[in-house]
Design a protein around this motif. Structure first.
Motif, mmCIF file in Angstrom:
data_model
loop_
_atom_site.group_PDB
_atom_site.id
_atom_site.type_symbol
_atom_site.label_atom_id
_atom_site.label_comp_id
_atom_site.label_asym_id
_atom_site.label_seq_id
_atom_site.Cartn_x
_atom_site.Cartn_y
_atom_site.Cartn_z
ATOM 1 N N MET A 1 41.592 24.324 42.814
ATOM 2 C CA MET A 1 43.043 24.529 43.040
ATOM 3 C C MET A 1 43.789 24.387 41.712
ATOM 4 O O MET A 1 44.702 25.167 41.411
ATOM 5 N N ALA A 2 43.398 23.397 40.922
ATOM 6 C CA ALA A 2 44.050 23.193 39.612
ATOM 7 C C ALA A 2 43.842 24.419 38.722
ATOM 8 O O ALA A 2 44.772 24.860 38.034
ATOM 9 N N MET A 3 42.643 24.997 38.746
ATOM 10 C CA MET A 3 42.370 26.188 37.916
ATOM 11 C C MET A 3 43.268 27.357 38.332
ATOM 12 O O MET A 3 43.820 28.067 37.492
ATOM 13 N N PHE A 4 43.435 27.547 39.639
ATOM 14 C CA PHE A 4 44.313 28.636 40.104
ATOM 15 C C PHE A 4 45.780 28.326 39.781
ATOM 16 O O PHE A 4 46.525 29.209 39.361
ATOM 17 N N ALA A 5 46.189 27.080 40.005
ATOM 18 C CA ALA A 5 47.599 26.732 39.772
ATOM 19 C C ALA A 5 47.950 26.907 38.293
ATOM 20 O O ALA A 5 49.040 27.388 37.955
ATOM 21 N N LEU A 6 47.011 26.544 37.414
ATOM 22 C CA LEU A 6 47.272 26.688 35.972
ATOM 23 C C LEU A 6 47.291 28.157 35.559
ATOM 24 O O LEU A 6 48.185 28.594 34.839
ATOM 25 N N THR A 7 46.328 28.941 36.017
ATOM 26 C CA THR A 7 46.240 30.330 35.547
ATOM 27 C C THR A 7 47.282 31.228 36.215
ATOM 28 O O THR A 7 47.677 32.237 35.638
ATOM 29 N N ASP B 1 33.171 17.566 47.217
ATOM 30 C CA ASP B 1 34.567 17.577 47.713
ATOM 31 C C ASP B 1 35.543 17.819 46.564
ATOM 32 O O ASP B 1 36.547 18.519 46.726
ATOM 33 N N ASN B 2 35.271 17.220 45.411
ATOM 34 C CA ASN B 2 36.188 17.341 44.267
ATOM 35 C C ASN B 2 36.331 18.783 43.785
ATOM 36 O O ASN B 2 37.284 19.114 43.083
ATOM 37 N N GLY B 3 35.376 19.637 44.163
ATOM 38 C CA GLY B 3 35.451 21.052 43.786
ATOM 39 C C GLY B 3 36.736 21.706 44.276
ATOM 40 O O GLY B 3 37.266 22.616 43.630
ATOM 41 N N ILE B 4 37.263 21.257 45.399
ATOM 42 C CA ILE B 4 38.482 21.895 45.939
ATOM 43 C C ILE B 4 39.678 21.577 45.033
ATOM 44 O O ILE B 4 40.379 22.486 44.587
ATOM 45 N N ALA B 5 39.908 20.302 44.762
ATOM 46 C CA ALA B 5 41.087 19.935 43.939
ATOM 47 C C ALA B 5 41.004 20.577 42.553
ATOM 48 O O ALA B 5 42.017 21.050 42.018
ATOM 49 N N VAL B 6 39.801 20.599 41.973
ATOM 50 C CA VAL B 6 39.659 21.134 40.615
ATOM 51 C C VAL B 6 39.859 22.648 40.610
ATOM 52 O O VAL B 6 40.538 23.200 39.733
ATOM 53 N N LEU C 1 46.185 26.841 48.744
ATOM 54 C CA LEU C 1 47.425 27.068 47.995
ATOM 55 C C LEU C 1 48.280 28.144 48.668
ATOM 56 O O LEU C 1 49.330 28.531 48.153
ATOM 57 N N GLY C 2 47.818 28.658 49.811
ATOM 58 C CA GLY C 2 48.616 29.628 50.569
ATOM 59 C C GLY C 2 48.251 31.076 50.310
ATOM 60 O O GLY C 2 48.896 31.981 50.840
ATOM 61 N N GLY C 3 47.198 31.340 49.486
ATOM 62 C CA GLY C 3 46.823 32.722 49.173
ATOM 63 C C GLY C 3 45.778 33.274 50.136
ATOM 64 O O GLY C 3 45.197 32.544 50.933
ATOM 65 N N ALA C 4 45.546 34.592 50.056
ATOM 66 C CA ALA C 4 44.530 35.260 50.877
ATOM 67 C C ALA C 4 43.339 35.615 49.984
ATOM 68 O O ALA C 4 43.495 35.755 48.767
ATOM 69 N N VAL C 5 42.163 35.763 50.588
ATOM 70 C CA VAL C 5 40.933 35.940 49.800
ATOM 71 C C VAL C 5 40.103 37.120 50.319
ATOM 72 O O VAL C 5 39.905 37.248 51.528
ATOM 73 N N CYS C 6 39.646 38.000 49.398
ATOM 74 C CA CYS C 6 38.639 39.023 49.729
ATOM 75 C C CYS C 6 37.318 38.526 49.169
ATOM 76 O O CYS C 6 37.235 38.240 47.975
ATOM 77 N N ASP C 7 36.309 38.456 50.000
ATOM 78 C CA ASP C 7 34.989 37.960 49.570
ATOM 79 C C ASP C 7 34.001 39.108 49.473
ATOM 80 O O ASP C 7 33.950 39.937 50.367
ATOM 81 N N THR C 8 33.210 39.152 48.401
ATOM 82 C CA THR C 8 32.054 40.054 48.363
ATOM 83 C C THR C 8 30.864 39.224 47.956
ATOM 84 O O THR C 8 30.930 38.504 46.966
ATOM 85 N N SER C 9 29.795 39.275 48.730
ATOM 86 C CA SER C 9 28.591 38.606 48.246
ATOM 87 C C SER C 9 27.434 39.592 48.254
ATOM 88 O O SER C 9 27.343 40.426 49.143
ATOM 89 N N SER C 10 26.618 39.492 47.215
ATOM 90 C CA SER C 10 25.409 40.288 46.983
ATOM 91 C C SER C 10 25.720 41.661 46.403
ATOM 92 O O SER C 10 26.682 42.330 46.763
ATOM 93 N N VAL C 11 24.869 42.056 45.488
ATOM 94 C CA VAL C 11 24.993 43.360 44.827
ATOM 95 C C VAL C 11 24.768 44.481 45.840
ATOM 96 O O VAL C 11 25.396 45.539 45.795
ATOM 97 N N VAL C 12 23.904 44.223 46.826
ATOM 98 C CA VAL C 12 23.519 45.247 47.798
ATOM 99 C C VAL C 12 24.747 45.818 48.519
ATOM 100 O O VAL C 12 24.834 46.999 48.807
#
Ligand code: NCD
Length: 344
Positions: free
Chosen positions: A312-318, A305-310, A71-82
């Motif tokens: 995207m829909a969650m971000f576009a709606l919110t 694959d459907n996870g991407i469209a769905v 959708l054109g946005g940037a992402v900061c990722d954090t994985s793991s509590v450590v």
């Protein structure tokens, strides 16, 4: 009446009435040309997502990230509590407040039930629950629903209603099935067959709620009769990491393995085989057999694959950009294989 999702949190599938589920399906359809990379958009240019995963994940984390990026946005990722300040004793409330000062939306996966709600209590930007322990997994339920809609509509020309769904495996601890049975209960005349050993059966309150919504629910401990004449077979992995009661079971019994033979023997030619993935491919795990890979009835990779469209829909709606998509879409400019879904 469908809800206005702008700046709302998505924490539980119970927030969605049937109209809302249909709205997500319609917006996901709108996203499909972008999710499948034929078209591109920049509607979220300048927005930043905090993609916080404090529990193992591959596809949910990467698909939320990819959906925001497409959708054109940037992402900061954090994985793991450590690697996060939670390991220094910081409360979820403090972490949430700080991140809301930096980012425009938060996706969180955390091992504790209620953790996404706790995050949401302290911020004014949308929080999307990507799985809270054995609690809920609303984005997975939405993409599962979208998959059932697409597979039934496109392959069989049938609606989601009047569908016989066999939910198979670790129904006790699998949060995907907990959210999915609630989502599907909004449709008409459903039949759920809960196929699991007694020790892994669907929690009573979820069975009761599905029955109260007017649906037939059958509890079944044998695979063969459980799968017979199902329209959808939804298999799940044994959740060994959520082993709270010291049970030492490491895999399903061999007679629980969904094989090509069982599907051929008891299911029709138009059955839809699903699995949220990951599938446990270790010897003796007896998860969904890979003999069915390449069989058109097996939808597990189309489902992922459907996870991407769905998402995207969650971000576009919110984030309130659904109406801008049509005016801000152009054909993608990079090289792509002629049939990018050539392996199906
Ligand atoms: C599921 C999960 O994390 O609950 N995976 C996923 O999100 N696709 C299912 C699982 O881990 O078995």
């Amino acid at each position: 009446m469908k809800q206005d999702w702008r700046l709302q949190h998505i924490l539980s599938i119970d927030q969605f009435a049937r109209d809302d589920l249909e709205q997500v399906i319609a917006v996901a359809d709108l996203m499909e040309p972008i999710a499948s990379r034929r078209y591109s958009t920049r509607v979220l240019e300048g927005a930043v997502l905090a993609n916080l995963f404090f529990e193992a994940s591959t596809r949910t984390r990467i698909s939320f990230h990819t959906a925001f990026a497409r959708l054109g946005g940037a992402v900061c990722d954090t994985s793991s509590v450590v690697f996060s300040s939670i390991s220094k004793g910081e409360s979820l409330a403090d972490t949430a407040r700080v991140i809301a000062g930096y980012c425009d939306a938060i996706v969180i996966r955390h091992p504790d039930v209620g953790s996404a709600q706790e995050f949401a209590n302290h911020v004014n930007i949308p929080v999307l629950n990507a799985g809270d322990g054995i609690g809920e997994h609303p984005s997975q339920a939405l993409l599962d629903l979208y998959t059932i809609y697409k597979e039934r509509m496109h392959r069989n020309n049938k609606p989601i209603d009047h569908c016989r769904v066999a939910l198979v495996g670790d129904l006790k601890r699998g949060r995907t099935v907990h959210s999915l049975i609630r989502a599907l209960s909004h449709f008409d005349d459903m039949e759920f067959v809960c196929v699991a050993p007694d020790s892994l059966q669907m929690p009573d309150d979820l069975v009761r709620k599905a029955k109260e919504a007017g649906h037939k629910v059958t509890i079944c401990t044998d695979l063969q009769p459980g799968l017979a004449t199902a329209d959808v077979v939804y298999a799940t992995r044994l959740q060994t990491e959520r082993n709270d009661q010291g049970d030492t079971q490491t895999g399903y019994a061999p007679d629980f393995r969904i094989t090509r033979k069982i599907i051929n023997d008891v299911c029709g030619h138009d059955v839809i085989i699903m699995h949220p993935l990951p599938r446990d491919s270790r010897k003796n795990a007896n998860d969904l057999s890979d003999e069915l890979d390449g069989d058109p009835r097996n939808a597990i990779f189309r489902q992922a694959d459907n996870g991407i469209a769905v998402r995207m829909a969650m971000f576009a709606l919110t984030l309130g950009v659904v109406d801008q998509i049509k005016g801000d879409t152009h054909p993608s400019r990079w090289l792509q294989p002629a049939h990018w879904r050539r392996w199906e």
